[in-house]
Design a protein around this motif. Structure first.
Motif, short mmCIF file in Angstrom:
data_model
loop_
_atom_site.label_atom_id
_atom_site.label_comp_id
_atom_site.label_asym_id
_atom_site.label_seq_id
_atom_site.Cartn_x
_atom_site.Cartn_y
_atom_site.Cartn_z
N LEU A 110 0.84 -1.19 0.00
CA LEU A 110 0.00 0.00 0.00
C LEU A 110 0.88 1.25 0.00
CD1 LEU A 110 -2.62 -1.05 2.71
CD2 LEU A 110 -2.97 -0.97 0.24
N HIS A 111 0.32 2.32 -0.50
CA HIS A 111 0.98 3.63 -0.44
C HIS A 111 0.35 4.50 0.64
CE1 HIS A 111 3.07 7.23 -1.62
NE2 HIS A 111 1.91 7.86 -1.75
N SER A 112 -0.94 4.29 0.92
CA SER A 112 -1.66 5.14 1.86
C SER A 112 -2.66 4.32 2.66
CB SER A 112 -2.40 6.24 1.08
OG SER A 112 -3.24 6.99 1.91
N ILE A 113 -2.74 4.63 3.96
CA ILE A 113 -3.73 4.03 4.84
C ILE A 113 -4.48 5.18 5.49
CG2 ILE A 113 -4.13 2.62 6.90
CD1 ILE A 113 -1.51 1.12 6.16
N ALA A 114 -5.80 5.14 5.40
CA ALA A 114 -6.63 6.22 5.94
C ALA A 114 -7.58 5.66 7.00
CB ALA A 114 -7.43 6.89 4.83
N GLY A 132 2.21 8.37 13.42
CA GLY A 132 2.51 9.10 12.19
C GLY A 132 1.32 9.56 11.37
N PHE A 133 0.09 9.21 11.75
CA PHE A 133 -1.07 9.66 11.00
C PHE A 133 -1.19 11.18 11.09
CE2 PHE A 133 -2.23 5.26 11.11
CZ PHE A 133 -3.08 5.07 10.03
N ARG A 134 -1.65 11.78 10.02
CA ARG A 134 -1.87 13.23 9.96
C ARG A 134 -3.32 13.52 9.60
NH1 ARG A 134 3.38 15.03 6.37
NH2 ARG A 134 4.91 13.93 7.65
N VAL A 135 -3.81 14.65 10.09
CA VAL A 135 -5.18 15.06 9.80
C VAL A 135 -5.25 15.56 8.36
CG1 VAL A 135 -6.98 16.73 10.37
CG2 VAL A 135 -5.67 15.63 12.20
N ASP A 136 -6.22 15.02 7.62
CA ASP A 136 -6.45 15.44 6.23
C ASP A 136 -7.68 16.32 6.08
OD1 ASP A 136 -4.26 14.04 5.28
OD2 ASP A 136 -5.42 12.27 4.72
N GLY A 137 -8.65 16.14 6.96
CA GLY A 137 -9.86 16.94 6.82
C GLY A 137 -10.91 16.58 7.86
N ARG A 138 -12.04 17.25 7.76
CA ARG A 138 -13.14 17.09 8.71
C ARG A 138 -14.44 16.93 7.94
NH1 ARG A 138 -14.34 18.90 14.21
NH2 ARG A 138 -12.14 19.35 14.40
N SER A 156 -4.61 10.19 7.62
CA SER A 156 -3.94 9.23 6.75
C SER A 156 -2.46 9.13 7.10
CB SER A 156 -4.10 9.64 5.28
OG SER A 156 -3.36 10.80 4.99
N LEU A 157 -1.90 8.02 6.64
CA LEU A 157 -0.50 7.71 6.82
C LEU A 157 0.03 7.22 5.48
CD1 LEU A 157 1.81 7.18 9.00
CD2 LEU A 157 0.95 4.83 9.06
N LEU A 158 1.11 7.81 5.01
CA LEU A 158 1.72 7.37 3.76
C LEU A 158 2.90 6.46 4.05
CD1 LEU A 158 1.79 10.77 1.79
CD2 LEU A 158 0.04 8.98 1.74
N GLU A 159 3.22 5.58 3.09
CA GLU A 159 4.36 4.72 3.31
C GLU A 159 5.59 5.60 3.56
OE1 GLU A 159 5.67 2.38 -0.10
OE2 GLU A 159 4.58 3.74 -1.41
N GLY A 160 6.41 5.19 4.49
CA GLY A 160 7.59 5.98 4.87
C GLY A 160 7.32 6.92 6.04
N GLU A 161 6.06 7.11 6.45
CA GLU A 161 5.74 8.02 7.55
C GLU A 161 5.51 7.29 8.88
OE1 GLU A 161 3.55 11.65 5.11
OE2 GLU A 161 2.31 10.19 6.16
N LEU A 162 5.47 5.99 8.89
CA LEU A 162 5.21 5.23 10.10
C LEU A 162 6.33 5.44 11.10
CD1 LEU A 162 3.35 3.12 11.48
CD2 LEU A 162 4.74 1.35 10.40
N THR A 163 5.96 5.83 12.34
CA THR A 163 7.00 6.05 13.36
C THR A 163 6.92 4.99 14.45
OG1 THR A 163 5.53 7.55 14.58
CG2 THR A 163 7.06 8.53 13.01
#
Length: 163
Positions: A110-114, A132-138, A156-163
């Protein structure tokens, strides 16, 4: 997940504390829950369901799902919850979240998990941000809680952003 897990899920799904922030379904009888669990489909790219168990003893305490994935978009939606209240705050949710995201990025490519979370569910938002998830919207007034509507937050979390 196994068919014998049905009774545990039925108990969780009938506990108002456990389902407080979850999308409400119509009540389901224990017999119907058992039938649904007896007919669980095998995991696939589009829907992968996993049990969350304790490290010692292997006790079932929750579940997580990567769903609605397609190879064309390399994106999936994530659901997770800990049903055993005595395990809330123990770190199992954070560990399971990291594990399922790592599986999604590495094994499923996967590239993105939301995910969607109720805006007032601060504990869950904290855990999502910690990995590592970031807010995308409401999405305003998108969740009907007991007695009132709540906003949903898309993260969402993109590949490479997992901490």
């Amino acid at each position: 997940m196994e068919p014998e897990d049905a009774d545990t899920f039925w108990r969780w799904n009938n506990d108002p504390d456990v389902v407080h922030w979850l999308q409400a379904d119509y009540p389901e009888s224990l017999a119907a829950t058992r039938r649904r669990f007896a007919d669980l489909k095998p995991n696939s790219y589009s829907h992968a369901l996993f049990a969350i168990e304790t490290i010692t003893g292997g006790k079932l305490i929750g579940c997580t799902t990567l769903r609605d994935a397609t190879p064309e978009t390399a994106r999936a939606e994530l659901d997770i919850y800990i049903g055993e209240k005595d395990q809330w705050g123990s770190g199992y949710g954070t560990d399971a979240l990291r594990t399922v995201c790592r599986y999604g990025f590495d094994a499923m490519r996967l590239h993105s998990i939301a995910l969607w979370v109720v805006a007032e569910n601060e504990a869950a938002i904290h855990v999502y941000q910690k990995v590592g998830f970031r807010v995308d919207g409401r999405h305003r007034d998108a969740h009907r809680g007991v007695g009132r509507w709540h906003d949903l937050i898309l993260m969402s979390l993109l590949e490479g952003e997992l901490t």
